[in-house]
Design a protein around this motif. Structure first.
Motif, PDB file in Angstrom:
ATOM      1  N   GLY A 102      50.271  62.880  83.715  1.00 59.39           N
ATOM      2  CA  GLY A 102      49.666  62.490  82.629  1.00 59.39           C
ATOM      3  C   GLY A 102      49.500  63.495  81.341  1.00 59.39           C
ATOM      4  O   GLY A 102      48.837  63.403  80.232  1.00 59.39           O
ATOM      5  N   ILE A 103      50.162  64.552  81.625  1.00 57.22           N
ATOM      6  CA  ILE A 103      49.831  65.901  80.796  1.00 57.22           C
ATOM      7  C   ILE A 103      51.005  66.121  79.811  1.00 57.22           C
ATOM      8  O   ILE A 103      52.211  66.053  80.446  1.00 57.22           O
ATOM      9  CB  ILE A 103      49.467  67.317  81.536  1.00 57.22           C
ATOM     10  N   GLU A 104      50.910  66.519  78.608  1.00 62.83           N
ATOM     11  CA  GLU A 104      52.074  66.817  77.898  1.00 62.83           C
ATOM     12  C   GLU A 104      52.115  68.313  78.010  1.00 62.83           C
ATOM     13  O   GLU A 104      51.298  69.272  77.837  1.00 62.83           O
ATOM     14  CB  GLU A 104      51.650  66.438  76.216  1.00 62.83           C
ATOM     15  N   CYS A 105      53.731  68.871  78.067  1.00 60.30           N
ATOM     16  CA  CYS A 105      53.865  70.330  78.263  1.00 60.30           C
ATOM     17  C   CYS A 105      54.882  70.727  77.420  1.00 60.30           C
ATOM     18  O   CYS A 105      55.737  70.285  77.009  1.00 60.30           O
ATOM     19  CB  CYS A 105      54.405  70.576  79.600  1.00 60.30           C
ATOM     20  N   LEU A 106      54.427  71.873  76.519  1.00 61.32           N
ATOM     21  CA  LEU A 106      55.408  72.261  75.689  1.00 61.32           C
ATOM     22  C   LEU A 106      55.668  73.660  76.270  1.00 61.32           C
ATOM     23  O   LEU A 106      55.361  74.338  77.104  1.00 61.32           O
ATOM     24  CB  LEU A 106      54.682  72.658  74.227  1.00 61.32           C
ATOM     25  N   GLY A 107      57.006  74.168  75.410  1.00 58.93           N
ATOM     26  CA  GLY A 107      57.615  75.333  76.113  1.00 58.93           C
ATOM     27  C   GLY A 107      57.461  76.386  74.973  1.00 58.93           C
ATOM     28  O   GLY A 107      57.603  76.321  73.909  1.00 58.93           O
ATOM     29  N   ILE A 108      56.865  77.596  75.529  1.00 56.19           N
ATOM     30  CA  ILE A 108      56.600  78.915  74.703  1.00 56.19           C
ATOM     31  C   ILE A 108      57.674  79.648  74.857  1.00 56.19           C
ATOM     32  O   ILE A 108      57.916  80.194  76.086  1.00 56.19           O
ATOM     33  CB  ILE A 108      55.325  79.419  75.222  1.00 56.19           C
ATOM     34  N   ARG A 109      58.486  80.072  73.669  1.00 58.60           N
ATOM     35  CA  ARG A 109      59.407  81.015  73.866  1.00 58.60           C
ATOM     36  C   ARG A 109      59.029  82.426  73.691  1.00 58.60           C
ATOM     37  O   ARG A 109      58.283  82.791  72.977  1.00 58.60           O
ATOM     38  CB  ARG A 109      60.567  80.724  72.850  1.00 58.60           C
ATOM     39  N   ARG A 110      59.865  83.273  74.386  1.00 58.81           N
ATOM     40  CA  ARG A 110      59.911  84.732  74.380  1.00 58.81           C
ATOM     41  C   ARG A 110      58.521  85.357  74.932  1.00 58.81           C
ATOM     42  O   ARG A 110      57.906  86.135  74.380  1.00 58.81           O
ATOM     43  CB  ARG A 110      60.132  85.356  72.850  1.00 58.81           C
ATOM     44  N   GLY A 111      58.018  84.852  75.894  1.00 58.42           N
ATOM     45  CA  GLY A 111      56.654  85.169  76.737  1.00 58.42           C
ATOM     46  C   GLY A 111      55.479  85.182  75.749  1.00 58.42           C
ATOM     47  O   GLY A 111      55.429  84.156  74.982  1.00 58.42           O
ATOM     48  N   PHE A 112      54.460  86.274  75.818  1.00 54.78           N
ATOM     49  CA  PHE A 112      53.588  86.081  75.103  1.00 54.78           C
ATOM     50  C   PHE A 112      53.877  86.089  73.410  1.00 54.78           C
ATOM     51  O   PHE A 112      52.857  85.538  72.544  1.00 54.78           O
ATOM     52  CB  PHE A 112      52.411  87.027  75.405  1.00 54.78           C
ATOM     53  N   ASN A 113      54.837  86.565  73.201  1.00 56.42           N
ATOM     54  CA  ASN A 113      55.132  86.843  71.749  1.00 56.42           C
ATOM     55  C   ASN A 113      55.176  85.084  71.004  1.00 56.42           C
ATOM     56  O   ASN A 113      54.747  85.149  69.971  1.00 56.42           O
ATOM     57  CB  ASN A 113      56.546  87.400  71.534  1.00 56.42           C
ATOM     58  N   GLY A 114      55.729  84.305  71.825  1.00 60.02           N
ATOM     59  CA  GLY A 114      55.849  82.935  71.235  1.00 60.02           C
ATOM     60  C   GLY A 114      54.452  82.400  71.141  1.00 60.02           C
ATOM     61  O   GLY A 114      54.508  81.461  70.295  1.00 60.02           O
ATOM     62  N   LEU A 115      53.673  82.744  71.724  1.00 61.09           N
ATOM     63  CA  LEU A 115      52.122  82.247  71.775  1.00 61.09           C
ATOM     64  C   LEU A 115      51.621  82.936  70.581  1.00 61.09           C
ATOM     65  O   LEU A 115      50.733  82.306  69.856  1.00 61.09           O
ATOM     66  CB  LEU A 115      51.297  82.774  72.914  1.00 61.09           C
ATOM     67  N   ILE A 116      51.975  84.165  70.161  1.00 65.49           N
ATOM     68  CA  ILE A 116      51.521  84.778  68.886  1.00 65.49           C
ATOM     69  C   ILE A 116      51.933  84.303  67.702  1.00 65.49           C
ATOM     70  O   ILE A 116      51.317  84.051  66.853  1.00 65.49           O
ATOM     71  CB  ILE A 116      51.740  86.302  68.977  1.00 65.49           C
ATOM     72  N   THR A 117      53.301  84.213  67.855  1.00 67.29           N
ATOM     73  CA  THR A 117      53.905  83.528  66.542  1.00 67.29           C
ATOM     74  C   THR A 117      54.425  81.887  66.325  1.00 67.29           C
ATOM     75  O   THR A 117      54.758  81.620  65.131  1.00 67.29           O
ATOM     76  CB  THR A 117      55.625  84.210  66.593  1.00 67.29           C
ATOM     77  N   GLY A 118      53.882  81.387  67.610  1.00 64.81           N
ATOM     78  CA  GLY A 118      54.050  79.673  67.252  1.00 64.81           C
ATOM     79  C   GLY A 118      55.796  79.561  67.598  1.00 64.81           C
ATOM     80  O   GLY A 118      55.853  78.535  67.050  1.00 64.81           O
ATOM     81  N   ASP A 119      56.171  80.330  68.395  1.00 64.87           N
ATOM     82  CA  ASP A 119      57.747  80.053  68.804  1.00 64.87           C
ATOM     83  C   ASP A 119      57.589  78.993  69.883  1.00 64.87           C
ATOM     84  O   ASP A 119      57.692  79.364  71.146  1.00 64.87           O
ATOM     85  CB  ASP A 119      58.333  81.203  68.934  1.00 64.87           C
TER      86      ASP A 119
END
Lengths: 332, 332, 332, 332
Positions: A35-52
């Protein structure tokens, strides 16, 4: 069971490894199941920084289990090592409602997750993914089995041609700091000698003598496996020439070892470990890494995991040398 | 260390498995290392009865690690199940000076070894070799990993064509009494349903519902894995047609799963276990079987080993079902 | 038909190639079929000089069709280039009663056969065996198809990891004087650029522009194939970095391309050509080489064959470039 | 060159084959190169009837060259065999502005294209795609090489286990009306007998005698290849048991032969033929089929192509039998 988190992200970081896609699929589907929604973060931690960031669902993860590489891409992030970088990443998490992160990678990935969790309070779980099998807390890392088989297949081909020409072959396999891959592959291909960074090398004892013994027993071609971290395999070849008169050919297997459709084992481990990682987040846990110990799936605190040490299997080394030098005892 | 035995024999018995040759190589070379002479017994216990015995040395075992099948041939022996047959075998041992036997095979092989040892006093050690992974005392049997990968590769090919035609595929994999192979392969290929003899089948719950759920989530091709022991895969296909309107194609993978060059893992396990078996004989032990428990190499008394029970990994079954039915929770 | 020769020898010479064993098997069995005895000459022409000769029969060639390398070993022979060397070889032929020789290899092998025949009067036929497909008189050489597939498989693996990391890959494939392998593999892997010795390279036009075009069309990873003969693939990588800012990884596939079990095609061609070679000797012909032209099996006089020229397939090169630069026309 | 058409569609029809995706990629990219827009028509002619059409561009065809199956799906269409069905399809063409169709498939596909062109005036070109290599006008069909290698790999595995158990194996390969695949694979695996629909079978001469001869020459395992179209391979096995006392195991390779990543050759042929097909449309031609004759790429009028006849390569059959029965002449 009611999940402690509603929405999480999954990312792959550091060097890629076969089975990372299988782990992503498992994380996404295990999330759906809980029951959890899971999103994919691209390009490692960079994607977390840039919202990719990208959405992931059942059909998008269909067929993913058998594909090499990582559809989320992977990268190393210098910015994430700074407070500021992690602040940006925390903003992204707020923006997207991410309460937890599953990071698939090695020790560097775990350290990144840990600092992020400590500083920004986002729940994190690590999953071991690297072809080197060099993560201390776990007996197995996703990608190792496929890499071993890929290297072995290439070496089997080399053996054909070395045998035709009665030559010596020096093969460099991956492993900058760890010789697990080299040792495993060395046993599996019936190498005459295996050089790994964990063992101080006595060239006479470790390379020259086994070649001489095998020669005496009637063998005319020789395979020497060198882990990347030992140094130049061209130097090893030159030294073999100097000591034995053989003129070895060098092959550097390189990045080929990182690709390919994952083996059955890597798919299974990735599926299992991905599922376990989501379960930990669902239970409200954080700063954990999933692992295998004594053949069973366990999990550790990341701090604890990073403090562990892991050596090569000494018994494997002993068995290898015994089987190589077998003729010493009887034939001579 | 002084060995308790001077000359031993090695044989393969029952169904063949990839890695048997690697185990033979390891037994022969470990023997040489420990100052023991090792002869090859051909065609299982029959060779012991008829004296079908060959010498084995360093060069003869060169290259053997990567070859499928068993160079010593394998067979089942009805005569060895009789007192008389075993008497003849004991005579052969006397004639050839064999003080110990390493038998590579399954439970039937162990029983044969045990009765021979009890009746005739020859030292015996068993090594687990079967693609079914159905030997109770050990987590791993030689050949299992290769068979899983062979089946998986065939299924990956089938997926391509099933996807092109938007069809359902029913694949029968080996396993007359055990579903380990089917379950492992089912997880690794992302099967929609897996049927194994260890689980009472509720067709609606185990096959129809997962297909319906996957369909609803947008999937247009389906893979159903059936272990041989469950019954006719053609009946399963007919039932799927009846319940879902799909017209599944059946593929029986068959003996293909038993062949091929062994994987890195099978070569490693075979090498390790073969070495350990000889070490036990050298230490004067008998009636033992080498095994893996909790990821480590151990050994058991054959009686004790035969009395053990082994089920499938329930957690794997749970994870499999969770990932298949993932869409239940979110999408519907 | 009565054969013109009673006993012949078969040898492999020069670099080995997958399918040489299949050709040996075919030569031996075709001989048996035509009432000729066939002996195996080991280590190329050296074996003819030293009398390193072995008998070959039905069972010895059983299973040979699928094995990589050459069981007769191969070598280059400096001594055979001298009159004296060839005299010794002629003596060996007399001693063993060899009236004809089938030599499997490349142009160097043919030259050796020709001089031997001219000087010593032994009948000779050449069979084209080399992974480079660089023999002028024939469209196909044994080993080429397997080598193409081996290189392709490795490159497919590389693509996985290049895609994960969004990198450029420079892969060096075999081909010191000929780009057939590089061009074929380049088309088959969908390379962005292929560099071969037959084409004068304009780096801007041949490498930089295709990369820029593919980038513009949305591509983030690039594969550049370089034939060995073009020069250092490290230099190519450095130049790509200079011109595009990409930081390419270099992989040198090396001798791996020479090994492995031959493909279906190589087994077929080897079987066919081996048979044809023996038939020519049986018909009393000499100084011939078997070949494929316009998809059919033919044979040529060795002198004529050595005088032929062979270029790359220009149309393939055109098609390759068209498909790479496809976006030029529409997207920009 | 100015193209005669502005927008075309590509479809795959009939049974799928490895390399169809490579052909689709080539058609799409060749179109872009020639200034033509190319749309993808899904599910064969059905997609033309229902307007199941998708856009295709450079990035969408990226990576497609190496993937098995067909991303456009394939199906047989009963409706397209009716005037009414083709009328609907013509409307779709008008609606989407399709002036030409490239159809990848077999004879049935060509017939459909021809009737459509004749009735509705849309330009059509056929590309031969089928694993059976049973299209009369061409020496080669896309998918054949991969299917041969897939079957061969499975048979090589079977040989391992047949050898261990000293058994006979009967393997059924695809080919309902044509024995090309069976014959090619039979030569490549060193089969003892090959049964194909093109040859009237004399069981004694074609199966029993070769087995007896091989047995006499010392062989203990036997491989018999049966083309699907010959009839039940179980009947063949029963007959072998009756005549020889052997107890053969049957393996039906089935749809596995249709899947998998295409071989280098299939990727090359698909690329070449796809390009040629678009070129024909660009030149204003219609009712053509691209083909290979005498090793070169050509094209034919569809009517002419459908009227051609194609037999098996009789010389291959002769060579096969000669090598199997080799021992007749010398050993007996």
């Amino acid at each position: 069971m009611k999940s402690a988190v509603k929405r999480i992200g999954v990312l792959t970081s550091g060097g890629d490894a076969p089975g990372m896609n299988a782990a992503i699929r498992s994380v996404v589907r295990a999330s759906m199941h809980m029951g959890i929604e899971c999103l994919g973060i691209r390009r490692g931690f960079n994607g977390l920084i840039t919202g990719d960031i990208t959405s992931m669902d059942f059909v998008q993860t269909s067929g993913l289990i058998g594909r090499g590489g990582t559809v989320l891409y992977t990268a190393r992030s210098e910015e994430f090592k700074t407070d500021e970088g992690r602040k940006k990443a925390a903003n992204t998490c707020k923006l997207f409602g991410l309460e937890g992160i599953v990071g698939i990678g090695g020790d560097g990935t775990y350290r990144g997750l840990l600092e992020f969790s400590n500083q920004e309070g986002v729940a994190v779980v690590g999953v071991p993914g690297t072809i080197d099998n060099d993560i201390a807390c776990t007996e197995y890392t996703i990608g190792y089995d496929t890499a071993c088989n890929t290297a072995l297949e290439a070496i089997d081909r080399l053996k054909d041609t070395m045998q035709s020409h009665e030559r010596c072959s020096v093969v460099e396999v991956m492993g900058r700091h760890a010789g697990h891959l080299a040792l495993y592959v060395g046993v599996a291909c019936g190498a005459t000698a295996v050089l790994i960074p964990e063992k101080k090398i006595d060239f006479e004892r470790d390379v020259v003598e086994p070649i001489r013994a095998a020669r005496l027993a009637g063998r005319t071609h020789f395979m020497v496996i060198v882990a990347e971290g030992v140094g130049s395999s061209y130097d090893v070849a030159a030294k073999i020439k100097e000591y034995t008169g053989l003129d070895p050919r060098v092959t550097v297997l390189g990045h080929v070892q990182r690709g390919g459709s994952p083996s059955a084992r890597d798919r299974m481990e990735a599926t299992y470990m991905g599922y376990n990682a989501v379960e930990l987040l669902a239970q409200g846990k954080t700063n954990r890494v999933v692992a295998m110990q004594k053949g069973a799936y366990v999990d550790y605190d990341i701090n604890e995991a990073l403090a562990m040490k892991k050596g090569i299997d000494e018994r494997v080394y002993t068995v290898l040398r015994a089987l190589i030098g077998a003729e010493d005892k009887l034939n001579i």
